[in-house]
Motif scaffolding. Structure first.
Motif, PDB file in Angstrom:
ATOM      1  N   LYS A 225       0.768  -1.371   0.251  1.00 53.96           N
ATOM      2  CA  LYS A 225      -0.088  -0.030  -0.035  1.00 53.96           C
ATOM      3  C   LYS A 225       0.782   1.351   0.032  1.00 53.96           C
ATOM      4  N   GLU A 226       1.937   1.390   0.745  1.00 50.61           N
ATOM      5  CA  GLU A 226       2.839   2.309   1.023  1.00 50.61           C
ATOM      6  C   GLU A 226       3.700   2.582  -0.303  1.00 50.61           C
ATOM      7  N   ARG A 227       4.014   1.427  -1.028  1.00 49.51           N
ATOM      8  CA  ARG A 227       4.851   1.600  -2.225  1.00 49.51           C
ATOM      9  C   ARG A 227       4.177   2.218  -3.331  1.00 49.51           C
ATOM     10  N   LYS A 228       2.632   1.700  -3.418  1.00 49.38           N
ATOM     11  CA  LYS A 228       1.774   2.361  -4.458  1.00 49.38           C
ATOM     12  C   LYS A 228       1.649   4.018  -4.310  1.00 49.38           C
ATOM     13  N   SER A 229       1.451   4.230  -2.986  1.00 47.95           N
ATOM     14  CA  SER A 229       1.340   5.694  -2.461  1.00 47.95           C
ATOM     15  C   SER A 229       2.571   6.441  -3.069  1.00 47.95           C
ATOM     16  N   PHE A 230       3.633   6.011  -2.686  1.00 46.88           N
ATOM     17  CA  PHE A 230       4.856   6.779  -3.234  1.00 46.88           C
ATOM     18  C   PHE A 230       4.958   6.915  -4.519  1.00 46.88           C
ATOM     19  N   ARG A 231       4.792   5.759  -5.297  1.00 48.94           N
ATOM     20  CA  ARG A 231       4.857   5.892  -6.760  1.00 48.94           C
ATOM     21  C   ARG A 231       3.853   6.646  -7.360  1.00 48.94           C
ATOM     22  N   ARG A 232       2.590   6.788  -6.720  1.00 52.31           N
ATOM     23  CA  ARG A 232       1.662   7.664  -7.228  1.00 52.31           C
ATOM     24  C   ARG A 232       2.123   9.150  -6.993  1.00 52.31           C
ATOM     25  N   ASP A 233       2.698   9.287  -6.068  1.00 52.52           N
ATOM     26  CA  ASP A 233       3.317  10.786  -5.702  1.00 52.52           C
ATOM     27  C   ASP A 233       4.217  11.098  -6.849  1.00 52.52           C
ATOM     28  N   MET A 234       5.153  10.259  -7.106  1.00 51.08           N
ATOM     29  CA  MET A 234       6.022  10.449  -8.194  1.00 51.08           C
ATOM     30  C   MET A 234       5.385  10.624  -9.561  1.00 51.08           C
ATOM     31  N   ARG A 235       4.536   9.777  -9.893  1.00 46.24           N
ATOM     32  CA  ARG A 235       4.023   9.770 -11.027  1.00 46.24           C
ATOM     33  C   ARG A 235       3.195  11.175 -11.411  1.00 46.24           C
ATOM     34  N   LYS A 236       2.466  11.589 -10.203  1.00 44.70           N
ATOM     35  CA  LYS A 236       1.877  12.876 -10.390  1.00 44.70           C
ATOM     36  C   LYS A 236       2.751  14.087 -10.642  1.00 44.70           C
ATOM     37  N   VAL A 237       3.950  14.148 -10.007  1.00 45.33           N
ATOM     38  CA  VAL A 237       4.889  14.935 -10.151  1.00 45.33           C
ATOM     39  C   VAL A 237       5.355  15.062 -12.028  1.00 45.33           C
ATOM     40  N   GLY A 238       5.434  13.740 -12.329  1.00 41.85           N
ATOM     41  CA  GLY A 238       5.999  13.837 -13.822  1.00 41.85           C
ATOM     42  C   GLY A 238       4.982  14.156 -14.618  1.00 41.85           C
ATOM     43  N   GLU A 239       3.287  13.701 -14.097  1.00 44.50           N
ATOM     44  CA  GLU A 239       2.645  14.148 -15.030  1.00 44.50           C
ATOM     45  C   GLU A 239       2.054  15.546 -15.295  1.00 44.50           C
ATOM     46  N   ALA A 240       2.735  16.182 -14.255  1.00 44.57           N
ATOM     47  CA  ALA A 240       2.530  17.568 -14.142  1.00 44.57           C
ATOM     48  C   ALA A 240       3.691  18.567 -15.015  1.00 44.57           C
ATOM     49  N   GLY A 241       4.496  17.532 -15.605  1.00 43.66           N
ATOM     50  CA  GLY A 241       5.552  18.214 -16.431  1.00 43.66           C
ATOM     51  C   GLY A 241       6.953  18.530 -15.626  1.00 43.66           C
ATOM     52  N   VAL A 242       6.903  18.125 -14.467  1.00 43.40           N
ATOM     53  CA  VAL A 242       8.196  18.483 -13.572  1.00 43.40           C
ATOM     54  C   VAL A 242       9.232  17.412 -13.959  1.00 43.40           C
ATOM     55  N   GLN A 243      10.358  17.837 -14.365  1.00 37.72           N
ATOM     56  CA  GLN A 243      11.526  16.885 -14.425  1.00 37.72           C
ATOM     57  C   GLN A 243      12.779  17.277 -13.702  1.00 37.72           C
ATOM     58  N   PHE A 244      13.611  16.254 -13.132  1.00 38.03           N
ATOM     59  CA  PHE A 244      14.447  16.585 -12.012  1.00 38.03           C
ATOM     60  C   PHE A 244      16.026  16.351 -13.053  1.00 38.03           C
ATOM     61  N   THR A 245      16.968  17.140 -12.404  1.00 35.99           N
ATOM     62  CA  THR A 245      18.330  17.010 -13.165  1.00 35.99           C
ATOM     63  C   THR A 245      19.219  17.308 -11.773  1.00 35.99           C
ATOM     64  N   VAL A 246      20.355  16.768 -11.747  1.00 38.74           N
ATOM     65  CA  VAL A 246      21.438  16.875 -10.810  1.00 38.74           C
ATOM     66  C   VAL A 246      22.396  17.574 -11.532  1.00 38.74           C
ATOM     67  N   THR A 247      22.889  18.845 -10.774  1.00 33.98           N
ATOM     68  CA  THR A 247      23.884  19.518 -11.390  1.00 33.98           C
ATOM     69  C   THR A 247      24.868  20.087 -10.533  1.00 33.98           C
ATOM     70  N   PRO A 248      26.235  20.046 -10.803  1.00 34.77           N
ATOM     71  CA  PRO A 248      27.181  20.589  -9.868  1.00 34.77           C
ATOM     72  C   PRO A 248      27.360  22.030 -10.051  1.00 34.77           C
ATOM     73  N   ASN A 249      26.642  22.690 -11.177  1.00 34.11           N
ATOM     74  CA  ASN A 249      27.152  24.014 -11.981  1.00 34.11           C
ATOM     75  C   ASN A 249      25.650  24.708 -11.341  1.00 34.11           C
ATOM     76  N   PHE A 250      25.480  24.813 -10.141  1.00 34.63           N
ATOM     77  CA  PHE A 250      24.216  25.758  -9.707  1.00 34.63           C
ATOM     78  C   PHE A 250      24.395  26.966  -9.471  1.00 34.63           C
ATOM     79  N   GLY A 251      25.727  27.307  -9.433  1.00 35.07           N
ATOM     80  CA  GLY A 251      25.686  28.935  -8.968  1.00 35.07           C
ATOM     81  C   GLY A 251      25.057  29.848 -10.051  1.00 35.07           C
ATOM     82  N   SER A 252      25.128  29.169 -11.454  1.00 38.67           N
ATOM     83  CA  SER A 252      24.329  30.292 -12.242  1.00 38.67           C
ATOM     84  C   SER A 252      23.084  30.359 -12.071  1.00 38.67           C
ATOM     85  N   LEU A 253      22.596  29.641 -11.276  1.00 41.91           N
ATOM     86  CA  LEU A 253      21.082  29.461 -10.923  1.00 41.91           C
ATOM     87  C   LEU A 253      20.757  30.214  -9.828  1.00 41.91           C
TER      88      LEU A 253
END
Length: 425
Positions: A225-253
């Motif tokens: 039940k918990e796994r499905k809930s967490f996966r649903r959280d992540m899926r909703k973020v993706g469906e909203a168009g949000v993407q995640f990247t890791v960057t070491p060059n964050f000073g420019s942001l």
């Protein structure tokens, strides 16, 4: 050992090789890169008050064997964690109600009593107006970085540092606090108690152990039940168009990070660090490659971030910020920034622990974090100030521990859609 101690206001005279040797086994907040950054910053605007940053250096002959950063402040405006008066007498009132709304029913009479005691302590010149704080600025941790020495000599090195700090407290006529000591730092805690420091509970940090090989191993810790809930959280973020990247060059942001951090924490008042655009450039410059940012974008717009610091087996979720203007449930974005994406990064880096900071204990507990106690240690340069302040500080510690333990207790059901605020790491 024949040890000598000095107090300095900068580490400019210490070369990188010496600092690396001393800080090799220390956490990131006592690392050479972090200490160099502190020397390069104007700290007063970042902590909202005047302070003097100093260091205790311990040498055996010409060899540097220990470093301990500390600050001295009498500022009434400084960030509340760095103010004796605000932390123990003022700011807890709002924090308590935020953490436990039911406390508002009985806290008013306590507030009146505390305010009366505070006025008396100030009038009696107890030192409530400031302190000598052994802490690494811009963090919630204090410690002593010690070079490789015979284990039997560590306590002697600690004692040399603590004696030097006591002398500074006597000279400044202020209480001395060794701040934010991890419960597992047994040697340091033993040295502090042996040197006459009084232990007070500070806060529960949140730690998530990450000794697994893939993100799915993390999810496997939970029931279906918990796994499905967490996966649903992540899926909703993706469906909203949000993407995640890791960057070491964050000073420019830096402009985006300043905006998002301030948007997140200003909701709860002024009691948070200030991190202008220039701070993020400094953080990247000095801590690279041990500092990165997990950046959330919706199209080309930066809508959230988590700055992460890592060294050895440990990864810290250091600062978090997120927008509220994209039509996305900000709690789901928060879970991704604080939990899911840092866990993926910890797996990639081989880190064994993630430190998630205090606050939002219930939310973090439900996703696998464990409340991990931090302590502070008090010492007073006069018997008068000790007699006046220590009984109150001890009672404060006991009540804080009891109230926080209520919300750190293990959960019985998973939580979704929480809008609890993120805490600084």
């Amino acid at each position: 050992m024949r040890l000598t101690t000095t107090i300095c206001t900068s580490l400019d005279s210490v070369d990188d090789a010496e600092l690396d040797n001393v800080t090799a086994d220390a956490d990131v907040f006592l690392d050479r890169r972090w200490l160099r950054m502190l020397d390069a910053l104007d700290l007063a605007p970042l902590v909202r008050g005047e302070l003097s940053l100093r260091y205790v250096l311990v040498r055996e002959g010409t060899r540097l064997i220990a470093v301990c950063p500390f600050l001295v402040t009498r500022s009434r405006s400084i960030y509340y964690h760095y103010s004796l008066e605000k932390f123990f007498f003022v700011s807890w009132q709002d924090e308590l109600v935020r953490m436990n709304p039911e406390s508002a029913r009985w806290s008013q009479w306590v507030v009146r009593a505390v305010n009366a005691y505070r006025a008396f302590a100030r009038a009696a010149r107890s030192g409530i107006d400031g302190w000598v704080l052994a802490a690494s600025p811009l963090s919630y941790r204090g410690g002593i970085a010690v070079a490789p020495v015979d284990p039997a000599a560590v306590q002697e090195v600690h004692s040399a540092v603590l004696d030097a700090l006591k002398e500074e407290a006597r000279r400044e006529r202020l209480p001395l606090c060794f701040y934010g000591v991890d419960a597992e730092r047994a040697e340091l805690r033993r040295s502090l108690r042996g040197s006459g420091f009084e232990e007070v509970f500070l806060v529960y940090d949140n730690r998530l152990d990450t000794e697994f090989k893939a993100f799915d191993d993390y999810l496997a810790r939970f029931q279906s039940k918990e796994r499905k809930s967490f996966r649903r959280d992540m899926r909703k973020v993706g469906e909203a168009g949000v993407q995640f990247t890791v960057t070491p060059n964050f000073g420019s942001l830096g402009g985006d990070l300043e905006r998002l951090y301030e948007t997140t924490y200003s909701k709860y008042g002024e009691e948070h660090f200030r991190h202008p655009e220039s701070f993020w450039a400094r953080l990247e410059r000095h801590l690279g490659p041990r500092a990165e940012a997990i950046v959330a974008r919706n199209g080309s717009t930066v809508v959230g971030f988590a700055s992460i610091l890592h060294k050895g087996d440990d990864l810290w979720v250091y600062r978090v910020g997120r927008t509220e203007d994209q039509g996305l449930d900000d709690s789901l974005l928060y879970f991704s920034l604080v939990f899911y994406e840092p866990i993926k990064r910890a797996v990639a880096l081989g880190a064994k622990r993630i430190w998630l900071s205090g606050g939002t204990w219930k939310t973090k507990r439900r996703r696998g974090a464990v409340g991990h106690p931090l302590y502070s240690y008090m010492w007073f340069p006069s018997s008068w100030s000790r007699a006046l302040l220590m009984p109150y500080l001890s009672l404060f510690s006991q009540i804080s521990h009891a109230e926080m333990t209520k919300v750190v207790a293990p959960p019985s059901t998973p939580e979704t859609g929480s809008t609890e605020a993120a805490g600084d790491a």
